[in-house]
Design a protein around this motif. Structure first.
Motif, PDB file in Angstrom:
ATOM      1  N   ASN A  72       7.835  -0.752   4.063  1.00 15.87           N
ATOM      2  CA  ASN A  72       7.673   0.700   4.151  1.00 15.87           C
ATOM      3  C   ASN A  72       6.880   1.110   5.387  1.00 15.87           C
ATOM      4  O   ASN A  72       5.880   0.485   5.733  1.00 15.87           O
ATOM      5  N   ILE A  74       5.119   4.530   5.940  1.00 13.77           N
ATOM      6  CA  ILE A  74       4.793   5.722   5.164  1.00 13.77           C
ATOM      7  C   ILE A  74       3.928   6.640   6.010  1.00 13.77           C
ATOM      8  O   ILE A  74       3.078   6.176   6.784  1.00 13.77           O
ATOM      9  N   ILE A  76       1.564  10.430   6.115  1.00 13.47           N
ATOM     10  CA  ILE A  76       0.889  11.515   5.417  1.00 13.47           C
ATOM     11  C   ILE A  76       0.895  12.725   6.336  1.00 13.47           C
ATOM     12  O   ILE A  76       0.410  12.650   7.475  1.00 13.47           O
ATOM     13  N   VAL A  97       3.610  13.254   1.456  1.00 13.29           N
ATOM     14  CA  VAL A  97       4.096  11.907   1.749  1.00 13.29           C
ATOM     15  C   VAL A  97       5.548  11.973   2.227  1.00 13.29           C
ATOM     16  O   VAL A  97       6.380  12.622   1.608  1.00 13.29           O
ATOM     17  N   ILE A 223      -5.711   7.875   0.121  1.00 11.31           N
ATOM     18  CA  ILE A 223      -4.315   7.716   0.526  1.00 11.31           C
ATOM     19  C   ILE A 223      -3.704   6.461  -0.093  1.00 11.31           C
ATOM     20  O   ILE A 223      -2.610   6.506  -0.669  1.00 11.31           O
ATOM     21  N   TYR A 226      -3.345   6.938  -3.871  1.00  8.35           N
ATOM     22  CA  TYR A 226      -2.330   7.947  -4.194  1.00  8.35           C
ATOM     23  C   TYR A 226      -0.921   7.414  -3.959  1.00  8.35           C
ATOM     24  O   TYR A 226      -0.054   7.507  -4.835  1.00  8.35           O
ATOM     25  N   VAL A 227      -0.693   6.848  -2.782  1.00  8.53           N
ATOM     26  CA  VAL A 227       0.649   6.358  -2.453  1.00  8.53           C
ATOM     27  C   VAL A 227       1.047   5.213  -3.372  1.00  8.53           C
ATOM     28  O   VAL A 227       2.203   5.120  -3.815  1.00  8.53           O
ATOM     29  N   SER A 228       0.089   4.336  -3.714  1.00  8.52           N
ATOM     30  CA  SER A 228       0.412   3.184  -4.557  1.00  8.52           C
ATOM     31  C   SER A 228       0.811   3.585  -5.966  1.00  8.52           C
ATOM     32  O   SER A 228       1.417   2.793  -6.693  1.00  8.52           O
ATOM     33  N   LEU A 233       3.109  -0.825  -2.538  1.00  7.31           N
ATOM     34  CA  LEU A 233       2.780  -1.202  -1.168  1.00  7.31           C
ATOM     35  C   LEU A 233       2.804  -2.719  -1.040  1.00  7.31           C
ATOM     36  O   LEU A 233       2.324  -3.437  -1.921  1.00  7.31           O
ATOM     37  N   ILE A 239       0.810   2.689   6.948  1.00 10.59           N
ATOM     38  CA  ILE A 239       0.661   4.084   6.543  1.00 10.59           C
ATOM     39  C   ILE A 239       0.068   4.864   7.710  1.00 10.59           C
ATOM     40  O   ILE A 239      -1.073   4.623   8.116  1.00 10.59           O
ATOM     41  N   THR A 241      -1.648   8.131   8.911  1.00 11.58           N
ATOM     42  CA  THR A 241      -2.512   8.960   8.071  1.00 11.58           C
ATOM     43  C   THR A 241      -2.682  10.400   8.525  1.00 11.58           C
ATOM     44  O   THR A 241      -3.514  11.119   7.985  1.00 11.58           O
TER      45      THR A 241
END
Length: 283
Positions: A72, A74, A76, A97, A223, A226-228, A233, A239, A241
């Motif tokens: 990924n 990712i 923010i 996201v 972050i 939240y994403v996990s 991940l 990521i 940010t």
């Protein structure tokens, strides 16, 4: 430690930057900077190596993305209060996201290709989190246990495609070469406070962004946690940010966007610098 990958695209080898700035070859120790090598145990083993015992890499090789094997990329969005203000957007109540295509990933000094038909390509210096071990539904207290370190990123964006063409932001974010990361992964032990790092971006020598991670709305721990909770991940995942003010879209009295033949230079305190040349798509 500063860990990196060097060599032609698709043929990168793992390396370590020693105290003198010399690249040392790690290919005899680990096959690549991916998977288990990025775990706490893997990084501990690398930290125990005397760089002087590793072969020095001659010349000035190309640097690739500092990690590989990710699942990924990712991002923010609108994660700096001062950047949200310059765009006229409300401060998000939860992290925004979105994803970049893995095809966007590129080396820190590789050319950035302005896509065919692009009229609003833009820059964004960002702190990147590099994941070191699998994280699923982790708490904020657990979050940093899953972080290998940090890197500089440029979340290059095509604003017309992102904002004016309907659908999700992804279509303006995932173009080829729109995700330079590096020059190296700086392990988290060398970054005691990721929420207090100065950052900058210049275009053709003119300072456009001059900010700090202090103004992030959602910090690194938030972050990752939240994403996990939504996306598992994996080691090597990156990521982005968010970015401070000064993007082309926010310039006054009118926006300014990238053209072929320009040079972006960007960096974050303690994490190194990138330099990219913009080139027109040919195909």
């Amino acid at each position: 430690m500063k860990l990196l990958r060097y060599g032609p695209p698709g043929q990168e080898k793992p390396g370590m930057l020693d105290a003198s700035g010399t690249i040392r070859d790690l290919s005899g120790i680990v096959p690549d900077l991916a998977g288990e090598a990025l775990s706490a145990d893997g990084l501990s083993k690398l930290a125990g190596i005397d760089p002087a015992t590793l072969p020095a890499v001659p010349g000035n090789p190309r640097l690739g993305p500092p990690v590989t094997g990710m699942k990924n990329l990712i991002c923010i969005g609108l994660n700096y209060a001062d950047h949200a203000a310059e765009t006229g957007a409300p401060v998000p109540k939860e992290p925004i996201v979105f994803l970049k295509s893995l095809g966007a990933l590129s080396g820190p000094n590789d050319d950035v290709i302005i896509p065919k038909g692009s009229v609003k390509s833009d820059w964004e210096v960002e702190l990147c989190i590099i994941i070191g071990s699998r994280a699923k539904c982790v708490t904020e207290e657990q979050a940093l246990d899953h972080v290998a370190g940090y890197a500089v990123g440029n979340d290059v964006s095509e604003r017309e495609w992102q904002i004016e063409r309907g659908g999700a932001w992804d279509k303006g974010k995932g173009c080829d070469t729109f995700g330079p990361v590096g020059p190296w992964l700086v392990t988290k032990d060398e970054v005691p406070d990721p929420q207090n790092l100065s950052m900058f971006l210049d275009v053709d020598g003119k300072r456009m962004q001059d900010g700090s991670t202090r103004t992030m709305i959602f910090g690194v721990k938030t972050i990752v946690s939240y994403v996990s909770g939504m996306i598992t991940l994996h080691p090597g995942d990156v990521i982005f940010t968010g970015t401070p003010p000064g993007v082309g879209l926010g310039q006054k009295p009118s926006p300014v966007f990238l053209k072929a033949g320009q040079t972006m230079k960007l960096g974050i305190e303690g994490l190194g610098e990138q330099t990219q040349r913009t080139v027109a798509y040919e195909g």
